[in-house]
Enzyme design. Sequence first.
Site, PDB file in Angstrom:
ATOM      1  N   VAL A   1     -29.172   7.222 -19.143  1.00 27.37           N
ATOM      2  CA  VAL A   1     -28.845   8.419 -19.206  1.00 27.37           C
ATOM      3  C   VAL A   1     -29.277   9.164 -17.808  1.00 27.37           C
ATOM      4  O   VAL A   1     -30.451   9.338 -17.713  1.00 27.37           O
ATOM      5  CB  VAL A   1     -29.266   9.186 -20.396  1.00 27.37           C
ATOM      6  CG1 VAL A   1     -29.269  10.762 -20.581  1.00 27.37           C
ATOM      7  CG2 VAL A   1     -28.774   8.415 -21.592  1.00 27.37           C
TER       8      VAL A   1
ATOM      9  N   GLN B   1      -6.938  13.156 -17.571  1.00 29.85           N
ATOM     10  CA  GLN B   1      -7.274  12.542 -18.418  1.00 29.85           C
ATOM     11  C   GLN B   1      -8.802  12.515 -18.361  1.00 29.85           C
ATOM     12  O   GLN B   1      -9.657  12.529 -17.290  1.00 29.85           O
ATOM     13  CB  GLN B   1      -6.923  10.843 -18.068  1.00 29.85           C
ATOM     14  CG  GLN B   1      -7.375   9.684 -18.825  1.00 29.85           C
ATOM     15  CD  GLN B   1      -6.720   8.307 -18.502  1.00 29.85           C
ATOM     16  OE1 GLN B   1      -5.934   7.743 -19.462  1.00 29.85           O
ATOM     17  NE2 GLN B   1      -6.980   7.867 -17.316  1.00 29.85           N
TER      18      GLN B   1
ATOM     19  N   THR C   1      -7.450  14.178 -13.799  1.00 26.77           N
ATOM     20  CA  THR C   1      -8.830  13.949 -14.325  1.00 26.77           C
ATOM     21  C   THR C   1      -9.142  15.173 -15.047  1.00 26.77           C
ATOM     22  O   THR C   1      -8.976  16.339 -14.384  1.00 26.77           O
ATOM     23  CB  THR C   1      -9.796  13.178 -13.460  1.00 26.77           C
ATOM     24  OG1 THR C   1     -10.992  13.288 -14.101  1.00 26.77           O
ATOM     25  CG2 THR C   1      -9.979  14.264 -12.185  1.00 26.77           C
TER      26      THR C   1
ATOM     27  N   LYS D   1      -8.163  14.678  -6.413  1.00 29.16           N
ATOM     28  CA  LYS D   1      -7.133  14.980  -7.545  1.00 29.16           C
ATOM     29  C   LYS D   1      -6.657  16.350  -7.696  1.00 29.16           C
ATOM     30  O   LYS D   1      -5.721  16.820  -7.962  1.00 29.16           O
ATOM     31  CB  LYS D   1      -7.853  14.539  -9.026  1.00 29.16           C
ATOM     32  CG  LYS D   1      -8.280  13.461  -9.190  1.00 29.16           C
ATOM     33  CD  LYS D   1      -6.984  12.469  -9.566  1.00 29.16           C
ATOM     34  CE  LYS D   1      -7.428  11.094  -9.810  1.00 29.16           C
ATOM     35  NZ  LYS D   1      -6.231  10.301  -9.958  1.00 29.16           N
TER      36      LYS D   1
ATOM     37  N   TYR E   1     -13.958  12.681  -4.800  1.00 25.52           N
ATOM     38  CA  TYR E   1     -13.085  12.044  -5.576  1.00 25.52           C
ATOM     39  C   TYR E   1     -12.241  12.808  -6.431  1.00 25.52           C
ATOM     40  O   TYR E   1     -11.022  13.199  -6.390  1.00 25.52           O
ATOM     41  CB  TYR E   1     -13.524  10.625  -6.427  1.00 25.52           C
ATOM     42  CG  TYR E   1     -12.773  10.793  -7.606  1.00 25.52           C
ATOM     43  CD1 TYR E   1     -11.212   9.931  -7.699  1.00 25.52           C
ATOM     44  CD2 TYR E   1     -13.082  11.071  -8.942  1.00 25.52           C
ATOM     45  CE1 TYR E   1     -10.462   9.943  -8.676  1.00 25.52           C
ATOM     46  CE2 TYR E   1     -12.438  11.049 -10.062  1.00 25.52           C
ATOM     47  CZ  TYR E   1     -11.071  10.020  -9.814  1.00 25.52           C
ATOM     48  OH  TYR E   1     -10.328  10.233 -11.046  1.00 25.52           O
ATOM     49  N   HIS E   2     -13.143  13.713  -7.199  1.00 27.55           N
ATOM     50  CA  HIS E   2     -12.386  14.720  -8.013  1.00 27.55           C
ATOM     51  C   HIS E   2     -11.491  15.813  -7.270  1.00 27.55           C
ATOM     52  O   HIS E   2     -10.776  16.067  -7.676  1.00 27.55           O
ATOM     53  CB  HIS E   2     -13.553  15.458  -8.976  1.00 27.55           C
ATOM     54  CG  HIS E   2     -13.951  14.413 -10.104  1.00 27.55           C
ATOM     55  ND1 HIS E   2     -15.097  13.859 -10.071  1.00 27.55           N
ATOM     56  CD2 HIS E   2     -13.578  13.997 -11.364  1.00 27.55           C
ATOM     57  CE1 HIS E   2     -15.306  12.900 -11.049  1.00 27.55           C
ATOM     58  NE2 HIS E   2     -14.414  13.119 -11.824  1.00 27.55           N
TER      59      HIS E   2
ATOM     60  N   SER F   1     -16.949  16.098  -7.232  1.00 33.16           N
ATOM     61  CA  SER F   1     -17.165  14.952  -6.113  1.00 33.16           C
ATOM     62  C   SER F   1     -16.034  14.918  -5.251  1.00 33.16           C
ATOM     63  O   SER F   1     -14.997  15.678  -5.654  1.00 33.16           O
ATOM     64  CB  SER F   1     -17.199  13.494  -6.576  1.00 33.16           C
ATOM     65  OG  SER F   1     -16.139  13.209  -7.320  1.00 33.16           O
TER      66      SER F   1
ATOM     67  N   LEU G   1     -19.815   4.837 -20.728  1.00 34.12           N
ATOM     68  CA  LEU G   1     -19.917   4.119 -21.946  1.00 34.12           C
ATOM     69  C   LEU G   1     -19.684   2.617 -22.030  1.00 34.12           C
ATOM     70  O   LEU G   1     -20.506   1.884 -22.479  1.00 34.12           O
ATOM     71  CB  LEU G   1     -18.649   4.632 -22.836  1.00 34.12           C
ATOM     72  CG  LEU G   1     -18.714   4.044 -24.409  1.00 34.12           C
ATOM     73  CD1 LEU G   1     -20.062   4.407 -25.033  1.00 34.12           C
ATOM     74  CD2 LEU G   1     -17.719   4.730 -25.268  1.00 34.12           C
ATOM     75  N   ASN G   2     -18.783   2.258 -20.979  1.00 38.73           N
ATOM     76  CA  ASN G   2     -18.651   0.854 -20.749  1.00 38.73           C
ATOM     77  C   ASN G   2     -20.215   0.248 -20.169  1.00 38.73           C
ATOM     78  O   ASN G   2     -20.801  -0.731 -20.541  1.00 38.73           O
ATOM     79  CB  ASN G   2     -17.800   0.410 -19.626  1.00 38.73           C
ATOM     80  CG  ASN G   2     -16.532   0.669 -19.997  1.00 38.73           C
ATOM     81  OD1 ASN G   2     -16.132   1.213 -21.183  1.00 38.73           O
ATOM     82  ND2 ASN G   2     -15.092   0.300 -19.302  1.00 38.73           N
TER      83      ASN G   2
ATOM     84  N   ASP H   1       0.691  -1.086  -0.073  1.00 38.25           N
ATOM     85  CA  ASP H   1       0.053  -0.031   0.125  1.00 38.25           C
ATOM     86  C   ASP H   1       0.873   1.209  -0.062  1.00 38.25           C
ATOM     87  O   ASP H   1       1.834   1.285   0.805  1.00 38.25           O
ATOM     88  CB  ASP H   1      -0.761  -0.066   1.259  1.00 38.25           C
ATOM     89  CG  ASP H   1      -2.070   1.038   1.424  1.00 38.25           C
ATOM     90  OD1 ASP H   1      -1.629   2.256   0.783  1.00 38.25           O
ATOM     91  OD2 ASP H   1      -3.021   0.854   2.049  1.00 38.25           O
TER      92      ASP H   1
END
Length: 411
Positions: free
Chosen positions: A254, A208, A144, A185, A181-182, A179, A239-240, A74
């Site tokens: 959507v 990215q 990101t 970053k 998370y964002h 968020s 998309l996945n 870790d």
Amino acid sequence: MKIGVLGGDGYCGWATALYLSQKGHSVAIVDSYVRRHWDHELGVQTLTPIQPLPERLAAWEQLTGKRIEVFSGDITEYDFLASFLESFRPDAVVHFAEQRSAPYSMIDRKHAVFTQVNNVVGTLNLLFALREILPSCHLVKLGTMGEYGTPNIDIEEGYIAIEHNGRKDVLPFPKQPGSFYHLSKVHDSHNIMFTCRVWGLRATDLNQGVVYGTLTSEVERDEALINRFDYDEVFGTVLNRFCAQAAIGHPLTVYGKGGQTRGYLDIRDTVRCIEIACLNPAAPGEFRVFNQFTEQFTVLELAQTVQAAARKLDLSVKIDHLPDPRVEAEEHYYNARHSKLIDLGLQPHLLSESLLDSLINVALKYRDRINPALFLPQVNWRSARNERRAARDARLEGAAASASSLRDRQS
Ligand code: NAD
Ligand code: USQ
């Protein structure tokens, strides 16, 4: 080059480690396998049956004769990370090893705190270890596009020239992440920029966009090398998810009006961008930012594209508009610059080239593993419902425990 891939058991990291190894670089993977643990925690699994890391690597070595070293641990544990750098002594470190799901970070307080501690502490440890052990090693960090949010002006690559009260400067582009998370970053970017300025470290922040696709030339070579394909509401990217939904005739989910515009790229371009960044390192003291995506789409455009491609395979799918569980603009201006990687030689793969082979056909191949219950969004940005639910569950558990101990005492 000697390249360390932190997070090399994950989606982007696995494809990157194999690509770099195939290109003749000497590669080491660092990973704690925590991502496999999160799948267990959430009761989800990748659509594709990925193998444990030792088996994946043995298959790679058998096929190609190329060995990839592994350091299991870790990176929030400083001594482990330092011992990896001391032992492998890479020219570049590619850092993918973070909790990368926006919904996961919005489940409740515990998951928000975990996300930020894991991501910010891991990156801080890496910065300190680089300063102490290998200050000339180039840090290639996955950021990101979501750090910028959706401002009503063009998005530049990292920096913006500003004139204010008659004076001019070039400053970091404003950040409006969506968020926890964002946000992690954004915190990372600030910490990295600071250490380049103050300690003279060299770093490239790759902002990215959303990555799609499963197949790269390397993982296609053997079933044992197959990469992740997440389609659940927490780790599956849009998309996945739409392709997995199309494969079983589930309506495409959507969120809201579907005007949310984001930058996207094929996983084959992710791996190439990483190599380009490694081969063209930032200068000592430089904090360089590249916007890493190739095309931009609205969510509704993606749904319509998947619907049309599915129709060619005689699959009929509807598009549903669900109430958006996130707080985000559902219609907005979006125009983000992304020329620096192209200038360095990136030749993009376009969505139209990969939609069928790398997505819908893969989803069809493994359709029996799809659990449709994982499509519906459960994590909601607006309310503390998740937090309250956790507190209520804890209270109920407490009440049940005291009732049972009372019963025990009475009997
Ligand atoms: P992933 O979850 O598939 O892989 C991340 C890997 O890092 C996992 O194998 C996990 O076990 C490992 N990891 C996490 N924390 C760790 C720690 N503290 N120590 C050691 N290992 C740890 O994620 P991904 O989709 O491959 O994303 C990789 C990176 O790229 C992330 O930083 C993400 O933010 C960024 N990114 C991803 C996308 C995307 O669409 N997938 C888009 C933009 C940016
Ligand atoms: N969306 C839908 N329907 C779905 C899933 C998502 O409409 O079923 C919408 C979301 O509301 C959002 C957009 O699609 O507007 C993108 O969502 P996503 O889950 O595909 O991507 P996101 O949460 O932004 O995160 C992903 C990766 C993350 C990376 C980010 C790049 O998980 O690691 O940082 O993409 S970016 O979006 O550029 O910030």
